[in-house]
Design an enzyme around this catalytic site. Structure first.
Site, PDB file in Angstrom:
ATOM      1  N   GLU A  64      -6.508   3.362  -5.926  1.00 47.57           N
ATOM      2  CA  GLU A  64      -7.752   3.495  -5.169  1.00 47.57           C
ATOM      3  C   GLU A  64      -8.481   4.723  -5.697  1.00 47.57           C
ATOM      4  OE1 GLU A  64      -9.495   4.056  -0.643  1.00 47.57           O
ATOM      5  OE2 GLU A  64      -7.677   5.110  -1.255  1.00 47.57           O
ATOM      6  N   ASP A  84       0.865  -1.182   0.000  1.00 43.99           N
ATOM      7  CA  ASP A  84       0.000   0.000   0.000  1.00 43.99           C
ATOM      8  C   ASP A  84       0.898   1.226   0.000  1.00 43.99           C
ATOM      9  OD1 ASP A  84      -2.364   1.552   0.299  1.00 43.99           O
ATOM     10  OD2 ASP A  84      -3.245  -0.049   1.492  1.00 43.99           O
ATOM     11  N   ASP A  96      -2.922   4.653  -2.542  1.00 43.32           N
ATOM     12  CA  ASP A  96      -4.005   5.222  -1.744  1.00 43.32           C
ATOM     13  C   ASP A  96      -4.485   6.549  -2.334  1.00 43.32           C
ATOM     14  OD1 ASP A  96      -5.517   5.095   0.849  1.00 43.32           O
ATOM     15  OD2 ASP A  96      -4.423   6.957   1.241  1.00 43.32           O
ATOM     16  N   HIS A 146     -11.074  -2.402   3.775  1.00 43.25           N
ATOM     17  CA  HIS A 146     -10.868  -1.937   5.148  1.00 43.25           C
ATOM     18  C   HIS A 146     -11.632  -0.663   5.491  1.00 43.25           C
ATOM     19  CE1 HIS A 146      -8.139   0.229   2.567  1.00 43.25           C
ATOM     20  NE2 HIS A 146      -7.976   1.143   3.500  1.00 43.25           N
ATOM     21  N   ASP A 147     -12.327  -0.081   4.528  1.00 43.69           N
ATOM     22  CA  ASP A 147     -13.081   1.153   4.761  1.00 43.69           C
ATOM     23  C   ASP A 147     -14.594   0.961   4.716  1.00 43.69           C
ATOM     24  OD1 ASP A 147     -10.846   2.816   5.057  1.00 43.69           O
ATOM     25  OD2 ASP A 147     -10.670   3.135   2.895  1.00 43.69           O
TER      26      ASP A 147
END
Length: 534
Positions: free
Chosen positions: A264, A99, A201, A325-326
């Protein structure tokens, strides 16, 4: 598709390192714990693991506030541990994706410490600084995604700095050539250590308006939405110049062989697909999160898939995501009964699927008590709290679910004794075993690996489509409702055999004109050479 790349034919598995496996008894997952659990990924049948951030961080936003891009936070281990993880994964045929968080750093990063020391600092323009408005307030109306103004006043230098997220996460100035060069060197550092690519990200946030114009108000804003939705982020995200940056990032990855760049991007499909870049020189995979918010209804999903397939640029490779994860767990969004159907959808649509850790056993969103809350967003925008989807992996029914020998950093689901890897390994009808069967079928089926997608029916609760590659022809029938339904064609035009049912039974059942589906059932049928699709 003889020249397909590994990231096109493979399946990605996202690991949230804090919650995967604790190896040293501190209640937090770590790199050695991930190495310990690599056999699980091999047995499951995935091809790559993507790690949420593991770099040195004060952990204000649990690793998304980085203070050193080229070292491992001691909470997770060391560079030696990381090298061992890469070697072990590669030895098992697994790729490793990191990431990368280039939009912002921690306010404790040496770059920012230098930048805020004085207006004349060498790295002052590495971040976004502006004078106050005439009334002494923020320079403009830009809002933070985590609540409040996106501008933080710095008394030392008498200016505001911009932060799209927490005030402890100042945004880098990607219009600075020095910033770009520094982050590209970070990428090379990890690529030389053998990582197989990056998930970048909030990549669509990297460039902001150079005139710092106010964002327009959102006429469709509703008070139930997160506060930052009150403005349209016209000048703070998805700026045209961001594609120049992404082109440069792609060039860095291509200094090394066979690597992948994933972005992302939470944007409508027509904007999302622009991130493939001109001549496909952008990210290899702009993450497609549309299934996270689409109504769980056959026609809505069919319409989404059709729109996405139509919008893809020539040669652009699709991808699908059902959890991360969000976002709340898929088992909660669609219901535990439909989680199996959702898995079949994810793993049979055209393109690269990403599985979020725990979704292979149907882990559910955990209601985290107020005194155990860790997510900083929970205090400003409770509706966006993310702790519930980040709870420890449920490996077995013993104390702490086999995750740790001590109390974990977040509470474990109360259902862990029933919902865990060990119990589902021994249950041929479990969700875990269904996903294993689906992944084995993907590996053996040219139609699923690289074939075309052909929509057939989306009516009521029934979603029906085919995947085709030469003589390999598969029919996927999904019942998105709780009542039985049937797929019926003239008997001489639909023949074959049933390969997989989401219930784990019915293997090799003959198909002759009709496929009867129970409530909440999905099925995959191999069509005979004589079968004619409508």
């Amino acid at each position: 598709m003889d020249s397909a790349r590994w990231w096109q034919t493979g399946v990605i598995y996202q690991i949230y390192p804090r919650s995967f496996q604790d190896s040293n008894g501190d209640g937090v997952g770590d790199l050695c714990g991930i190495v310990q659990r690599l056999p699980h990924l091999v047995e499951l049948g995935v091809d790559a693991l993507w790690l949420s951030p593991i770099f040195t961080s004060p952990m204000v936003d649990f690793g998304y506030d980085i203070s050193n891009y080229t070292d491992i936070d001691p909470l997770f281990g060391s560079l030696v541990d990381f090298d061992a993880l890469v070697a072990a994964a590669h030895g098992l045929g697994l790729r490793v994706i990191l990431d990368l968080v280039p939009n912002h750093t921690s306010d404790r990063h040496p770059w920012f410490q230098n930048s805020r020391a004085a207006r004349e600092s060498a790295k002052r323009d590495w971040y976004i600084w502006r004078d106050p408005a005439p009334d002494g307030g923020p320079p403009n109306n830009w809002l933070s995604n985590f609540g409040g103004s996106a501008w933080e006043y710095d008394r030392t230098t008498g200016q505001y700095y911009y932060h799209a997220f927490l005030a402890a996460q100042p945004d880098l100035n990607w219009r600075s050539a020095e910033v770009r060069a520094a982050v590209y060197d970070v990428m090379r550092f990890w690529l030389r250590r053998g990582v197989d690519g990056f998930r970048v990200d909030v990549i669509w946030h990297l460039i902001k308006d150079d005139q710092f114009r106010d964002n327009p108000t959102n006429p469709n804003f509703h008070s139930s939405e997160p506060p930052h939705h009150a403005l349209v982020p016209l000048y703070t995200a998805d700026r045209p110049e961001v594609h120049d940056v992404i082109y440069e990032m792609r060039h860095v990855t291509e200094e090394f062989s066979d690597r992948v760049l994933i972005g992302e991007i939470y944007l409508p499909i027509e904007r999302l697909v622009t991130y493939y870049g001109r001549d496909l020189r952008g990210v290899h995979l702009p993450f497609n999160f549309s299934l996270l918010s689409t109504r769980w209804h056959a026609r809505a999903i069919a319409k989404l898939v059709d729109e996405y397939e139509a919008a893809l640029p020539v040669g652009g490779w699709p991808n699908w995501v059902l959890g991360n994860h969000d976002q709340p767990r898929v088992a909660n969004r669609v219901g535990a009964e439909q989680a199996r159907v959702a898995a079949m959808l994810l793993l049979t649509l055209r393109g690269t699927p990403t599985i979020y850790y725990g979704d292979e056993i149907g882990m559910e969103q955990v209601a985290v008590p107020a005194d155990r809350t860790r997510d900083p967003v929970e205090t400003t925008i409770p509706s966006l709290g993310r702790d519930g989807c980040r709870t420890p992996m449920q490996w077995e029914g013993s104390r702490n679910a086999g995750f740790s020998s001590v109390e974990p950093w977040l509470p474990i689901s109360s259902t862990f004794r029933e919902t865990n890897v060990a119990s589902q390994c021994d249950d041929a009808a479990s969700l875990y075993q269904l996903i294993r069967r689906l992944l084995r079928l993907r590996r053996s089926s040219p139609a699923l690996m690289s074939g075309s997608y052909r929509p057939i029916v989306a009516s009521g609760d029934l979603l029906l489509y085919a995947r085709l590659c030469g003589r390999d022809r598969l029919l996927i029938a999904l019942n998105l409702g709780s009542e039985p339904t049937a797929v019926t064609f003239p008997s001489d035009k639909l023949t074959g055999r049933l390969l997989v049912s989401s219930y784990g039974d019915r293997k090799d059942e003959t198909v002759a004109g009709t496929i009867n589906l129970r409530g909440n059932e999905g099925a995959i049928a191999e069509l005979s050479e004589q079968a004619i699709l409508p």
